[in-house]
Design a protein around this motif. Structure first.
Motif, PDB file in Angstrom:
ATOM      1  N   ALA A   1       0.814  -1.211   0.000  1.00 56.36           N
ATOM      2  CA  ALA A   1       0.000   0.000   0.000  1.00 56.36           C
ATOM      3  C   ALA A   1       0.850   1.265   0.000  1.00 56.36           C
ATOM      4  CB  ALA A   1      -0.913  -0.007   1.223  1.00 56.36           C
ATOM      5  N   CYS A   2       0.286   2.321  -0.542  1.00 52.66           N
ATOM      6  CA  CYS A   2       0.905   3.640  -0.542  1.00 52.66           C
ATOM      7  C   CYS A   2       0.931   4.178   0.883  1.00 52.66           C
ATOM      8  CB  CYS A   2       0.106   4.574  -1.450  1.00 52.66           C
ATOM      9  SG  CYS A   2       0.582   6.309  -1.344  1.00 52.66           S
ATOM     10  N   TYR A   3       2.070   4.638   1.335  1.00 54.13           N
ATOM     11  CA  TYR A   3       2.225   5.091   2.714  1.00 54.13           C
ATOM     12  C   TYR A   3       1.258   6.231   3.054  1.00 54.13           C
ATOM     13  CZ  TYR A   3       6.697   2.522   2.660  1.00 54.13           C
ATOM     14  OH  TYR A   3       7.676   1.558   2.573  1.00 54.13           O
ATOM     15  N   ASP A   4       1.169   7.222   2.187  1.00 59.06           N
ATOM     16  CA  ASP A   4       0.319   8.374   2.480  1.00 59.06           C
ATOM     17  C   ASP A   4      -1.150   7.986   2.588  1.00 59.06           C
ATOM     18  OD1 ASP A   4       2.424  10.139   2.612  1.00 59.06           O
ATOM     19  OD2 ASP A   4       2.258  10.785   0.527  1.00 59.06           O
ATOM     20  N   GLU A   5      -1.600   7.045   1.777  1.00 64.02           N
ATOM     21  CA  GLU A   5      -2.993   6.611   1.840  1.00 64.02           C
ATOM     22  C   GLU A   5      -3.281   5.861   3.139  1.00 64.02           C
ATOM     23  OE1 GLU A   5      -3.659   4.399  -1.718  1.00 64.02           O
ATOM     24  OE2 GLU A   5      -3.668   6.183  -3.000  1.00 64.02           O
ATOM     25  N   VAL A   6      -2.315   5.052   3.577  1.00 62.11           N
ATOM     26  CA  VAL A   6      -2.481   4.344   4.844  1.00 62.11           C
ATOM     27  C   VAL A   6      -2.559   5.341   5.996  1.00 62.11           C
ATOM     28  CG1 VAL A   6      -1.413   2.734   6.471  1.00 62.11           C
ATOM     29  CG2 VAL A   6      -1.352   2.249   4.021  1.00 62.11           C
ATOM     30  N   LEU A   7      -1.659   6.305   6.009  1.00 61.31           N
ATOM     31  CA  LEU A   7      -1.668   7.325   7.060  1.00 61.31           C
ATOM     32  C   LEU A   7      -2.988   8.089   7.055  1.00 61.31           C
ATOM     33  CD1 LEU A   7      -0.229   8.830   9.318  1.00 61.31           C
ATOM     34  CD2 LEU A   7       0.776  10.336   7.580  1.00 61.31           C
ATOM     35  N   ASP A   8      -3.517   8.378   5.885  1.00 64.12           N
ATOM     36  CA  ASP A   8      -4.793   9.076   5.791  1.00 64.12           C
ATOM     37  C   ASP A   8      -5.905   8.244   6.440  1.00 64.12           C
ATOM     38  OD1 ASP A   8      -6.430  11.325   4.633  1.00 64.12           O
ATOM     39  OD2 ASP A   8      -7.373   9.650   3.603  1.00 64.12           O
ATOM     40  N   ASN A   9      -5.917   6.941   6.197  1.00 66.48           N
ATOM     41  CA  ASN A   9      -6.902   6.062   6.840  1.00 66.48           C
ATOM     42  C   ASN A   9      -6.803   6.156   8.356  1.00 66.48           C
ATOM     43  OD1 ASN A   9      -7.614   5.173   4.296  1.00 66.48           O
ATOM     44  ND2 ASN A   9      -6.671   3.155   4.503  1.00 66.48           N
ATOM     45  N   TRP A  10      -5.579   6.031   8.856  1.00 67.00           N
ATOM     46  CA  TRP A  10      -5.368   6.025  10.313  1.00 67.00           C
ATOM     47  C   TRP A  10      -5.759   7.358  10.940  1.00 67.00           C
ATOM     48  CZ3 TRP A  10       0.182   3.525  10.148  1.00 67.00           C
ATOM     49  CH2 TRP A  10       0.050   2.162   9.832  1.00 67.00           C
ATOM     50  N   LEU A  11      -5.442   8.469  10.262  1.00 66.53           N
ATOM     51  CA  LEU A  11      -5.751   9.788  10.814  1.00 66.53           C
ATOM     52  C   LEU A  11      -7.249  10.086  10.764  1.00 66.53           C
ATOM     53  CD1 LEU A  11      -2.786  11.909   9.419  1.00 66.53           C
ATOM     54  CD2 LEU A  11      -3.121  11.092  11.766  1.00 66.53           C
ATOM     55  N   ARG A  12      -7.936   9.595   9.740  1.00 60.70           N
ATOM     56  CA  ARG A  12      -9.387   9.787   9.680  1.00 60.70           C
ATOM     57  C   ARG A  12     -10.069   9.043  10.830  1.00 60.70           C
ATOM     58  NH1 ARG A  12     -11.681  11.673   4.741  1.00 60.70           N
ATOM     59  NH2 ARG A  12     -10.078  12.127   3.174  1.00 60.70           N
ATOM     60  N   GLU A  13      -9.612   7.818  11.102  1.00 61.95           N
ATOM     61  CA  GLU A  13     -10.187   7.054  12.204  1.00 61.95           C
ATOM     62  C   GLU A  13      -9.857   7.706  13.549  1.00 61.95           C
ATOM     63  OE1 GLU A  13     -12.227   4.502  12.184  1.00 61.95           O
ATOM     64  OE2 GLU A  13     -12.270   4.349   9.995  1.00 61.95           O
ATOM     65  N   LEU A  14      -8.663   8.255  13.662  1.00 62.18           N
ATOM     66  CA  LEU A  14      -8.275   8.944  14.899  1.00 62.18           C
ATOM     67  C   LEU A  14      -9.155  10.176  15.122  1.00 62.18           C
ATOM     68  CD1 LEU A  14      -4.579   9.613  15.945  1.00 62.18           C
ATOM     69  CD2 LEU A  14      -6.420  11.180  16.514  1.00 62.18           C
ATOM     70  N   LYS A  15      -9.372  10.940  14.081  1.00 60.28           N
ATOM     71  CA  LYS A  15     -10.216  12.125  14.179  1.00 60.28           C
ATOM     72  C   LYS A  15     -11.634  11.762  14.617  1.00 60.28           C
ATOM     73  CE  LYS A  15     -11.602  16.185  11.425  1.00 60.28           C
ATOM     74  NZ  LYS A  15     -13.070  16.049  11.443  1.00 60.28           N
ATOM     75  N   ALA A  16     -12.173  10.675  14.053  1.00 62.61           N
ATOM     76  CA  ALA A  16     -13.526  10.254  14.419  1.00 62.61           C
ATOM     77  C   ALA A  16     -13.586   9.807  15.874  1.00 62.61           C
ATOM     78  CB  ALA A  16     -13.988   9.127  13.496  1.00 62.61           C
TER      79      ALA A  16
END
Length: 266
Positions: free
Chosen positions: A195-210
């Motif tokens: 997986a693309c690193y930036d896309e994975v980080l985006d997933n993790w940060l969206r879940e963290l924000k929620a």
């Protein structure tokens, strides 16, 4: 649980020190120097980077470790304990508990738990299933063998007390690094690209924000062999930075268990 969470939500940073045992558990074709080296990279290189980053950000993590690691990596486990992190059980040799009889499950849990406790001189309260399934008896066996909390299931957004009187700390597939980055001979099935690193980080940060906004429990899981390379450590450090900046309660598994039991949450 809102009184302890306040306005910031909860986070639990978990590390699975799978070493080479995760690969060896997949079958004989992975018991090779090449596959073994993928696991031992995390043990000898990635782990130090993770421990240093946790120190830098002042975060205490929960490390889930297979019991067999005591026989080969005792110094690494003792270093984790020395730095103030929690040691929890991750099976004995990263076996699939679904394929074991009730007697075999009990033996693996008991042997792994005892080995870790003898090494660090502390009670082991937590458990997480290795990759694979379990049976309907597994949770009862865990409780009977002195485990206080489990972090394996996917059925809630907050910790809760189970019918077996275990505290369950639910997790999520998308908040794990291994499905995104692990790659080996024939693994995963179909062998998609890493997986693309930036896309994975985006997933993790969206879940963290929620989790932050909804006052939920953010349980993220890392393995030193997949997150601990020089180019991926920025993902780990970015998560730690966000957790600290949002002032979330970053708890160990035992701290969450204690709070749930005291709050008598069901």
């Amino acid at each position: 649980m809102e009184n302890r969470i306040g306005t910031a939500g909860i986070a639990m940073v978990t590390i699975e020190l799978d070493n080479e045992f995760i690969w060896h558990a997949m079958g004989d074709k992975y018991k090779t120097p090449k596959s073994t080296s993928m696991g031992t990279y995390g043990t000898h290189r990635g782990l130090t980077r993770i421990l240093d980053a946790l120190d830098e950000w002042g975060v205490k993590a929960t490390f889930f470790i297979p019991g067999v690691a005591v026989e080969k990596y005792s110094e690494k486990i003792m270093e984790i304990d020395k730095r103030g992190h929690e040691i929890a059980l991750h099976g004995y040799a990263h076996e699939n508990f679904h394929d074991l009889t009730e007697k075999e499950q009990r033996m693996k849990i008991r042997k792994g738990k005892q080995g870790l406790e003898d090494l660090i001189g502390k009670e082991v309260r937590g458990f997480r299933l290795p990759e694979g399934e379990c049976t309907w008896e597994t949770m009862r066996i865990l409780r009977e063998e002195g485990i206080g909390y489990d972090s394996s299931l996917f059925d809630q957004d907050l910790p809760y007390l189970t019918d077996e009187k275990l505290v369950e700390i639910p997790m999520r597939w998308e908040l794990q690094d291994f499905p995104y980055f692990a790659y080996g001979p024939g693994f995963p099935v179909g062998e998609p690209r890493i997986a693309c690193y930036d896309e994975v980080l985006d997933n993790w940060l969206r879940e963290l924000k929620a989790a932050y906004e909804l006052k939920l429990c953010y349980v993220i899981k890392f393995d030193p062999q997949t997150i601990g390379s020089p180019g991926r450590m920025f993902l780990f450090e970015q998560i730690l930075r966000e957790l600290k900046e949002k002032n979330m309660w970053i708890a160990t598994g035992s701290e969450l268990e204690k709070y749930v039991r005291e709050a008598k949450m069901v």
